[in-house]
Scaffold this motif. Sequence first.
Motif, PDB file in Angstrom:
ATOM      1  N   GLU A 193       0.841  -1.201   0.000  1.00 41.42           N
ATOM      2  CA  GLU A 193       0.000   0.000   0.000  1.00 41.42           C
ATOM      3  C   GLU A 193       0.874   1.248   0.000  1.00 41.42           C
ATOM      4  O   GLU A 193       1.897   1.300   0.683  1.00 41.42           O
ATOM      5  N   PHE A 194       0.444   2.247  -0.759  1.00 41.39           N
ATOM      6  CA  PHE A 194       1.093   3.554  -0.747  1.00 41.39           C
ATOM      7  C   PHE A 194       0.133   4.552  -0.145  1.00 41.39           C
ATOM      8  O   PHE A 194      -1.032   4.628  -0.530  1.00 41.39           O
ATOM      9  N   ASN A 195       0.633   5.355   0.812  1.00 35.17           N
ATOM     10  CA  ASN A 195      -0.223   6.322   1.503  1.00 35.17           C
ATOM     11  C   ASN A 195       0.380   7.716   1.443  1.00 35.17           C
ATOM     12  O   ASN A 195       1.577   7.893   1.694  1.00 35.17           O
ATOM     13  N   LEU A 196      -0.455   8.688   1.133  1.00 31.99           N
ATOM     14  CA  LEU A 196      -0.040  10.089   1.208  1.00 31.99           C
ATOM     15  C   LEU A 196      -0.969  10.791   2.193  1.00 31.99           C
ATOM     16  O   LEU A 196      -2.152  10.990   1.909  1.00 31.99           O
ATOM     17  N   PRO A 197      -0.464  11.186   3.366  1.00 28.52           N
ATOM     18  CA  PRO A 197      -1.334  11.790   4.375  1.00 28.52           C
ATOM     19  C   PRO A 197      -1.451  13.307   4.228  1.00 28.52           C
ATOM     20  O   PRO A 197      -0.514  13.985   3.821  1.00 28.52           O
ATOM     21  N   ALA A 230      -4.990   9.938   3.986  1.00 31.94           N
ATOM     22  CA  ALA A 230      -5.372  10.185   5.370  1.00 31.94           C
ATOM     23  C   ALA A 230      -5.705  11.660   5.523  1.00 31.94           C
ATOM     24  O   ALA A 230      -4.945  12.525   5.092  1.00 31.94           O
ATOM     25  N   LEU A 231      -6.854  11.944   6.137  1.00 28.21           N
ATOM     26  CA  LEU A 231      -7.279  13.318   6.390  1.00 28.21           C
ATOM     27  C   LEU A 231      -7.989  13.384   7.733  1.00 28.21           C
ATOM     28  O   LEU A 231      -8.637  12.417   8.150  1.00 28.21           O
ATOM     29  N   VAL A 232      -7.900  14.538   8.389  1.00 32.11           N
ATOM     30  CA  VAL A 232      -8.610  14.740   9.637  1.00 32.11           C
ATOM     31  C   VAL A 232     -10.110  14.730   9.355  1.00 32.11           C
ATOM     32  O   VAL A 232     -10.574  15.223   8.326  1.00 32.11           O
ATOM     33  N   LEU A 233     -10.867  14.135  10.277  1.00 30.24           N
ATOM     34  CA  LEU A 233     -12.310  13.991  10.121  1.00 30.24           C
ATOM     35  C   LEU A 233     -13.047  14.986  11.014  1.00 30.24           C
ATOM     36  O   LEU A 233     -12.718  15.131  12.199  1.00 30.24           O
ATOM     37  N   CYS A 234     -14.059  15.648  10.458  1.00 31.35           N
ATOM     38  CA  CYS A 234     -14.930  16.525  11.243  1.00 31.35           C
ATOM     39  C   CYS A 234     -16.289  16.560  10.556  1.00 31.35           C
ATOM     40  O   CYS A 234     -16.551  17.417   9.707  1.00 31.35           O
ATOM     41  N   GLU A 255     -11.493  25.948   7.470  1.00 28.74           N
ATOM     42  CA  GLU A 255     -10.147  25.400   7.239  1.00 28.74           C
ATOM     43  C   GLU A 255     -10.202  23.880   7.112  1.00 28.74           C
ATOM     44  O   GLU A 255      -9.509  23.279   6.277  1.00 28.74           O
ATOM     45  N   LEU A 256     -11.035  23.245   7.932  1.00 23.51           N
ATOM     46  CA  LEU A 256     -11.161  21.795   7.861  1.00 23.51           C
ATOM     47  C   LEU A 256     -11.807  21.354   6.547  1.00 23.51           C
ATOM     48  O   LEU A 256     -11.439  20.325   5.984  1.00 23.51           O
ATOM     49  N   ARG A 257     -12.748  22.136   6.065  1.00 23.37           N
ATOM     50  CA  ARG A 257     -13.357  21.806   4.777  1.00 23.37           C
ATOM     51  C   ARG A 257     -12.322  21.885   3.659  1.00 23.37           C
ATOM     52  O   ARG A 257     -12.381  21.122   2.691  1.00 23.37           O
ATOM     53  N   GLU A 258     -11.382  22.794   3.787  1.00 25.95           N
ATOM     54  CA  GLU A 258     -10.361  22.960   2.747  1.00 25.95           C
ATOM     55  C   GLU A 258      -9.295  21.885   2.820  1.00 25.95           C
ATOM     56  O   GLU A 258      -8.793  21.418   1.783  1.00 25.95           O
ATOM     57  N   HIS A 259      -8.939  21.471   4.031  1.00 24.68           N
ATOM     58  CA  HIS A 259      -7.788  20.582   4.198  1.00 24.68           C
ATOM     59  C   HIS A 259      -8.122  19.206   4.770  1.00 24.68           C
ATOM     60  O   HIS A 259      -7.215  18.381   4.946  1.00 24.68           O
ATOM     61  N   GLY A 260      -9.385  18.952   5.074  1.00 21.34           N
ATOM     62  CA  GLY A 260      -9.737  17.674   5.692  1.00 21.34           C
ATOM     63  C   GLY A 260     -10.999  17.089   5.092  1.00 21.34           C
ATOM     64  O   GLY A 260     -11.457  17.476   4.018  1.00 21.34           O
ATOM     65  N   LEU A 261     -11.566  16.128   5.820  1.00 21.62           N
ATOM     66  CA  LEU A 261     -12.863  15.548   5.488  1.00 21.62           C
ATOM     67  C   LEU A 261     -13.860  16.170   6.445  1.00 21.62           C
ATOM     68  O   LEU A 261     -14.041  15.683   7.564  1.00 21.62           O
ATOM     69  N   ALA A 262     -14.501  17.236   6.044  1.00 22.13           N
ATOM     70  CA  ALA A 262     -15.318  18.011   6.963  1.00 22.13           C
ATOM     71  C   ALA A 262     -16.621  18.443   6.318  1.00 22.13           C
ATOM     72  O   ALA A 262     -16.719  18.602   5.107  1.00 22.13           O
ATOM     73  N   GLY A 263     -17.620  18.636   7.195  1.00 18.16           N
ATOM     74  CA  GLY A 263     -18.924  19.085   6.749  1.00 18.16           C
ATOM     75  C   GLY A 263     -19.987  18.059   7.051  1.00 18.16           C
ATOM     76  O   GLY A 263     -19.816  17.172   7.896  1.00 18.16           O
ATOM     77  N   THR A 264     -21.086  18.159   6.365  1.00 14.42           N
ATOM     78  CA  THR A 264     -22.174  17.194   6.511  1.00 14.42           C
ATOM     79  C   THR A 264     -21.774  15.868   5.864  1.00 14.42           C
ATOM     80  O   THR A 264     -20.807  15.806   5.095  1.00 14.42           O
ATOM     81  N   GLN A 286      -8.645  10.501  10.361  1.00 14.88           N
ATOM     82  CA  GLN A 286      -7.924  10.922  11.560  1.00 14.88           C
ATOM     83  C   GLN A 286      -8.926  11.500  12.558  1.00 14.88           C
ATOM     84  O   GLN A 286      -9.508  12.557  12.348  1.00 14.88           O
ATOM     85  N   VAL A 287      -9.112  10.782  13.651  1.00 14.46           N
ATOM     86  CA  VAL A 287     -10.050  11.177  14.692  1.00 14.46           C
ATOM     87  C   VAL A 287      -9.248  11.747  15.851  1.00 14.46           C
ATOM     88  O   VAL A 287      -8.458  11.041  16.487  1.00 14.46           O
ATOM     89  N   MET A 288      -9.434  13.022  16.136  1.00 14.47           N
ATOM     90  CA  MET A 288      -8.648  13.695  17.164  1.00 14.47           C
ATOM     91  C   MET A 288      -9.346  13.739  18.524  1.00 14.47           C
ATOM     92  O   MET A 288      -8.688  13.722  19.554  1.00 14.47           O
TER      93      MET A 288
END
Length: 307
Positions: A193-197, A230-234, A255-264, A286-288
């Motif tokens: 597997e190749f991963n880019l976080p 991999a992306l932060v989740l919100c 910012e999370l919508r731009e750089h992570g998995l965020a929103g509805t 990524q669950v913080m």
Amino acid sequence: MDLRIFTEPQQGASYETLRRVAVASEEAGYDAFFRSDHYLTMGGDGLPGPTDAWTTLAALARDTSRVRLGTLVTSATFRHPGVLAIQVAQVDEMSGGRVELGLGTGWYEQEHAAYGIPFPPLKERFDRFAEQLEILTGLWGTPVGETYDFTGEHYEIKGSPALPKPAQQRVPIIVGGGGKKRTPALAARYATEFNLPFASVEDNAAAIARVRAACAEQGRDADELTCSAALVLCCGRDEAEVTRRAQAIGREPAELREHGLAGTPAEVVDTIGRYAEVGITRFYLQVMDLSDLEHLDLVAQEVRPQL
């Protein structure tokens, strides 16, 4: 699309906290529970202090029954490859063959200083990383009854019985990062597997292209290699819930919508879809906030069925 839960315990988590999240991940139907391999917080007090990745996974091997377990990623600076090979093989046996090994060069100089771990320059770390990949796959791949030898610049192994063997015929190995030359070559040679976080769709597309080119150079079928992000989740059912979860981890919704998995849930599905279009088939969420188990249930119930 596989969805995996990914935690950062160095920010502050006891084993019991991690156990609750891992069990909740399993019960909610996630594919895997992963954790980072760090010994120092990157902000905040980090209380109650760090937990060791492979000690944690050994215990989780007994406290879970289905979910896959792994690191994203173990630092090659932390453990001798011979010791790491034994640790991973043992945890794999304890889990019934559910372990995956993410391995990287190591990058956080402060944690090395804080615990007396040598931190060589980047070139040497890459050289050690490459030798570790060769040794780990060599030890695990040596037939029972035969011995394994290796002589490199940084490690030498003589007459190893190459035991114990993992429960799996091949432990999945994850190699990742944004390096443009050595990283794709090592992924093509050793990884499953190749991963880019924490990278954009465009950066993932470029990295995947480099890895596929490296596979072609080495005569490997690039389709054998899973590509993951991999992306932060919100995620929240409405804007108020998204804002509450963002505030809980000290971030802003925009910012999370731009750089992570965020929103509805619908927004999160759309974002995952854009990554899928460039070849991503697995996501590490990524669950913080490890106390918010309802977050995991929401994504399992309202995001995963749409993928």
